[in-house]
Each structure stands twice: as structure tokens, then as C-alpha cells.
Design a protein around this motif. Structure first.
Motif, PDB file in Angstrom:
ATOM      1  N   TYR A 175      -0.870   9.489   3.704  1.00 26.55           N
ATOM      2  CA  TYR A 175      -1.250   8.039   2.962  1.00 26.55           C
ATOM      3  C   TYR A 175      -0.707   8.491   1.463  1.00 26.55           C
ATOM      4  CZ  TYR A 175      -4.076   7.171   6.956  1.00 26.55           C
ATOM      5  OH  TYR A 175      -4.459   6.701   8.067  1.00 26.55           O
ATOM      6  N   PRO A 176      -0.188   7.494   0.730  1.00 29.42           N
ATOM      7  CA  PRO A 176      -0.211   6.094   1.094  1.00 29.42           C
ATOM      8  C   PRO A 176       1.403   6.037   2.045  1.00 29.42           C
ATOM      9  CG  PRO A 176       0.478   6.101  -1.141  1.00 29.42           C
ATOM     10  CD  PRO A 176       0.212   7.408  -0.661  1.00 29.42           C
ATOM     11  N   ARG A 229      -6.382   3.285   0.812  1.00 29.19           N
ATOM     12  CA  ARG A 229      -5.443   4.186   1.031  1.00 29.19           C
ATOM     13  C   ARG A 229      -4.345   3.940  -0.042  1.00 29.19           C
ATOM     14  NH1 ARG A 229      -7.136   7.738   4.720  1.00 29.19           N
ATOM     15  NH2 ARG A 229      -7.906   6.905   6.696  1.00 29.19           N
TER      16      ARG A 229
END
Ligand code: HEC
Ligand code: HEC
Ligand code: HEC
Ligand code: HEC
Length: 221
Positions: free
Chosen positions: A177-178, A217
């Protein structure tokens, strides 16, 4: 090109892809009034065909897309004084695929390639309160997004945390992530938050948004 060939190979293996088995049990199965009570088509028997075909797909869209898109449709993009990142003048592929149905301008059963030898046309006839008589998502449906995107989370956004420190920096690894949420590893689009095949987390979310985990996130606060 490589990407498209890969998709074709994956599609040919679809019978052996249990991950995708779930779409038949979701509201994205328009051949079944029991899976999609507000939006289904009498006489339609196939599930994937509303979105994919193995031949005569829309070559501009990727993913062997079978749903017709209207290149003339224009969208009013999200605006706000506090946006720092660069937003394109229109959404990219990862949103246009969804909007081709969810903007309500094209019938859900309007396909580039019908099952059998017929070519482009309409597949089945509409049923359910979420569709209008022409098979488009009706303006009163909760699933109607429309062409005015000012009331929706911004899309067509080039993710760049150096422009806003309230966002997690990219890692350069598509598994982390992201990055893994970004379309083409670059953009925030509908597919950043939604997986059209899987309704495990409801609303076709890519993962649970309990405690706003999905938001965090990308966002730091
Ligand atoms: C409501 C539309 C819709 C339906 C129905 C649908 N798909 Fe998809 N599918 C998509 C979209 C949109 C993408 C592109 C996702 C992306 O770019 O992140 C996609 C991508 C794919 C891919 C590429 C790999 C991936 O997961 O991103 C495969 C393979 C696939 N779909 C198979 C299927 C099969 C098999 C079915 C039927 C069992 C099916 N799909 C039904 C919309 C749909
Ligand atoms: C072929 C047309 C089509 C495509 C392509 C499509 N959808 Fe849908 N979608 C629908 C219809 C029709 C419904 C059901 C509406 C109803 O129940 O009234 C729906 C329902 C939904 C719902 C609501 C689910 C619920 O539980 O109520 C979400 C969220 C959604 N779609 C997101 C997406 C996203 C994101 C994409 C692109 C990745 C996408 N859809 C692609 C036609 C489509
Ligand atoms: C940043 C994440 C995010 C993006 C980007 C996003 N969505 Fe959603 N969407 C959600 C969440 C979370 C929900 C669950 C309901 C809620 O919280 O409003 C949702 C709900 C929906 C619903 C169900 C109806 C409703 O309003 O609750 C539809 C339809 C939908 N999204 C379609 C789309 C389409 C089409 C796009 C691209 C134009 C898109 N979404 C982009 C996060 C997102
Ligand atoms: C894939 C990454 C990502 C996810 C997931 C995500 N966002 Fe965003 N969001 C962004 C980016 C990037 C912006 C634009 C920020 C900017 O330009 O300063 C944004 C903008 C926003 C804005 C508008 C801010 C403004 O300045 O006008 C709001 C509100 C927002 N997001 C809420 C949410 C919520 C709520 C969720 C969870 C449902 C969510 N976001 C999930 C990336 C994401």
C-alpha cells in the motif's frame, strides 16, 4: 499488448479460477433475479458476458471489455479548494469501465459482442426496479452515479504524496500500500476501492472499511 495477451490467457483459464466464482452470487450477475433483484435481464443466461468477451472487445478499454462505452460522454470532475494533487480532465480506464454502466447513459445490456453470432446489440430484456425501460441504471437507483462526479470521491487523480503530506508515500512496490490500490500503479480510480467481482466486504469493496481502514491505506488523517 502484453497485458491484453495475459488477460486472454487468464480468461481462458476462467473455469479454473475459484476466486472469480463469486461474481455469480453478486448484484453484478445480471442474468439472475435472485442474485440481482433490482437489475436483471430476462433471457440472459451468461454472467461474465455483460462485462467481458473473448473476441471483438473494446480494444481501448483493456480487460477484454464487452460493455459499450460512449466516447462522447463527458464528466464533471470533483473540485475543491483543498485538493493538492493533479486531477485529469476526465476519469481513466479504471473508472470509465464502471461509469459505462453507472453513469446511467448506456443500457447495462448494451454489448459489443453478444453470445452467439449476432455481433453488437442488446442482450435480454430489462427487469427490476433499478433499471429504466431501456435497461439503463435509473436515476432513482442507489447505484446511479451519473456524469456529475462532484459528489463522489475524486477519480482521475495522479497520486503524489509530495504534494500533500497527509498521504502515505508510494513504496515503488506494487504489492504494498498504497501502490496496490492505484490504477496502473499511478491513479486513484473506482477500482482503487472496488472489486467488481467480489462482494465479500459489501458494496464490492476491495477490502474491509471497518474503522475506515480502507481510507487510511492512502490518507494519514
Ligand atoms: C460488472 C462487470 C464485470 C463482471 C460481471 C465480470 N467482470 Fe471481470 N472485470 C471487470 C472489470 C471492470 C475488470 C478490470 C479490473 C481492473 O482494471 O482493476 C475486470 C477484470 C477481469 C480480469 C482480469 C484480471 C483481474 O482480476 O483484474 C479477469 C480474468 C476477469 N475480469 C474475469 C471475469 C470472469 C471470468 C467473469 C465471470 C465469472 C467476470 N470477470 C465478470 C468487470 C466485470
Ligand atoms: C455492465 C454494467 C456494469 C458495470 C460495467 C459495472 N456495474 Fe456496478 N452495478 C451495475 C448494476 C446494474 C448494479 C445493480 C444495481 C441495483 O441493484 O439496483 C450494480 C451494482 C453496483 C454496486 C452496488 C452493490 C450493492 O451491494 O448494492 C456497486 C458498489 C457497484 N456496482 C460498483 C461498480 C464498480 C466500482 C464498477 C467498475 C469496477 C462496476 N460497478 C461496473 C452495473 C454495472
Ligand atoms: C476512495 C474510495 C472509493 C472510490 C475511488 C470510489 N468508491 Fe464507490 N464506494 C466506496 C465506499 C467506501 C462505498 C460504501 C458506501 C459508502 O461508504 O458510501 C462505496 C459505494 C459505492 C456504490 C453504492 C452506492 C452508494 O452510494 O453507497 C456505488 C454504486 C459505487 N460506490 C460506485 C463507484 C464508482 C462508479 C466509482 C468511480 C467513479 C467509485 N465508486 C469510486 C469507496 C469508493
Ligand atoms: C487509493 C488511495 C485513496 C483511498 C483508498 C482513499 N482516498 Fe480519499 N483521496 C485520495 C487522494 C489522492 C485524494 C486527493 C488529495 C489531494 O489532492 O490533496 C483524496 C481526496 C479525498 C477527499 C477530498 C479532500 C479535498 O481536499 O477535497 C476526501 C473527503 C476523501 N479523499 C475521503 C476519503 C475516504 C472517506 C476514504 C475511504 C472510504 C478515502 N478517501 C479513501 C486517495 C485515497
Amino acid at each position: 499488448m502484453i497485458r491484453r495477451v495475459t488477460y486472454l490467457a487468464i480468461l481462458m483459464l476462467l473455469a479454473a479460477a475459484p476466486v472469480l466464482a463469486g461474481v455469480a452470487q453478486t448484484k453484478h450477475n445480471f442474468s439472475s433475479p435472485s442474485s440481482s433483484p433490482n437489475a436483471y435481464f430476462w433471457g440472459a443466461q451468461q454472467v461474465c458476458v455483460f462485462c467481458h468477451t473473448v473476441h471483438n472487445a473494446d480494444p481501448t478499454a483493456g480487460s477484454l471489455l464487452n460493455h459499450e462505452m460512449n466516447p462522447g460522454t463527458s464528466y464533471t470532475m470533483y473540485t475543491s479548494d483543498t485538493m493538492d494533487m493533479i486531477q485529469s480532465a476526465s476519469p481513466h480506464e479504471g473508472s470509465l469501465i464502471c461509469l459505462s454502466c453507472h453513469d446511467g447513459t448506456i443500457a447495462v445490456n448494451s454489448l459489443n459482442n453478444l453470445p452467439g453470432p449476432e455481433g453488437a446489440g442488446l442482450y435480454g430484456s430489462p427487469g427490476g426496479s433499478g433499471l429504466d425501460g431501456s435497461g439503463r441504471i435509473s436515476g432513482s437507483s442507489h447505484a446511479f452515479v451519473g456524469t456529475d462526479l462532484r459528489d463522489d470521491h475524486p477519480v482521475g487523480l495522479f497520486y503524489d504524496s509530495t504534494k500533500d503530506l497527509n498521504f502515505h508515500p508510494k513504496t515503488g512496490n506494487s504489492q504494498n500500500y498504497p501502490d496496490k490500490l492505484l490504477d496502473e500503479g499511478l491513479y486513484v480510480e473506482c477500482t482503487s476501492c472496488h472489486n467488481p467481482h467480489d462482494n465479500t466486504y459489501s458494496n464490492f469493496l476491495v477490502e474491509s472499511n471497518n474503522s475506515s481502514a480502507l481510507c487510511m491505506r492512502c490518507h494519514i488523517q
